[in-house]
Scaffold this active site. Structure first.
Site, short mmCIF file in Angstrom:
data_model
loop_
_atom_site.label_atom_id
_atom_site.label_comp_id
_atom_site.label_asym_id
_atom_site.label_seq_id
_atom_site.Cartn_x
_atom_site.Cartn_y
_atom_site.Cartn_z
N GLU A 44 0.85 -1.20 0.00
CA GLU A 44 0.00 0.00 0.00
C GLU A 44 0.88 1.24 0.00
OE1 GLU A 44 -2.81 0.28 3.29
OE2 GLU A 44 -2.85 2.47 3.11
N ARG A 48 0.14 10.34 0.31
CA ARG A 48 0.45 11.43 1.24
C ARG A 48 1.65 12.22 0.80
NH1 ARG A 48 -0.03 7.93 6.83
NH2 ARG A 48 -1.89 6.84 6.14
N LYS A 132 -11.19 -1.72 6.14
CA LYS A 132 -10.02 -1.39 6.96
C LYS A 132 -10.55 -0.97 8.32
CE LYS A 132 -6.32 2.08 7.30
NZ LYS A 132 -5.30 2.81 6.56
#
Ligand code: 3PG
Length: 212
Positions: A44, A48, A132
């Site tokens: 993943e 950001r 998640k």
């Protein structure tokens, strides 16, 4: 795309997802090779940093054994950008109506973030059954997941947030956990320094982790 068709297949090969913050796309291929060689093929890349989408594209093109996804997907636009970069899955820390609507037509599965029963119920209304659980440690940890298994047995989780090598096994022992996510094997300082040896060592300690 409803996640119940494809998401479970993602976790056939691995139960630990490195959550990666990367500042230089030039490091992406070597980092991905290091993780894949250590047995972690599901990666993943969090959206950001300005380098994130390029990093996803590089891994998708150059590391065929990696299954690269986008994390920190906050909007329909993020989902679209992730898909265009070649991400095979998307993960969000929470979810909104507009992100759910966008995921219904997206070419990749979204694993929406939840931390309450109501959020799980909303996700199920949108056709999702893999979530998640974020932030896992702060939001109740394994006890919370055990509590959800009673009324919401159809929901499966990827707990993420505050999980360490020591804590991962407790989560993976739960029947409603399909994988855990975390950054403990990809410390920002090691990624920034290109310390692949250290990352390889940390990643290899995950290879003994199993789902139940
Ligand atoms: C995240 O999306 O930031 C993950 O929760 C990573 O959390 P961690 O750094 O606590 O593993």
């Amino acid at each position: 795309m409803r996640d119940d068709i494809d998401t479970s297949k993602l976790f056939a090969a691995t139960v630990v997802i490195p959550v990666i913050r990367i500042d230089s796309a030039d490091q992406a291929v070597q980092l991905a090779h290091t993780l894949v060689d250590a047995g972690l093929c599901l990666l993943e890349i969090t959206l950001r940093t300005p380098a994130a989408l390029d990093a996803i594209a590089r891994i998708a093109a150059e590391v065929p054994d990696a299954v690269v996804g986008a994390g920190t997907v906050l909007s329909a636009q993020d989902l679209d950008r992730a898909a265009r970069a070649g991400a095979r899955f998307a993960i969000s820390p929470g979810c909104t109506e507009s992100l759910y609507r966008a995921s219904a037509d997206a070419p990749l599965p979204l694993i929406p973030g939840v931390s309450t029963a109501s959020e799980i119920m909303l996700g199920m209304e949108h056709g999702h059954d893999h979530f998640k659980f974020f932030p896992a440690e702060a939001a109740g940890g394994p006890a919370m997941l055990r509590a959800w298994a009673g009324p919401l047995p159809q929901a499966s989780f990827v707990p993420t947030g505050g999980i360490t090598a020591e804590k991962a096994a407790d989560y993976l022992a739960l029947p409603n956990v399909i994988a855990v996510g975390g950054s403990w094997m990809v410390p920002e300082s090691a990624v920034a320094a290109g310390d692949w040896r250290r990352i390889g060592q940390l990643a290899r300690t995950c290879s003994s982790l199993r789902n139940r």
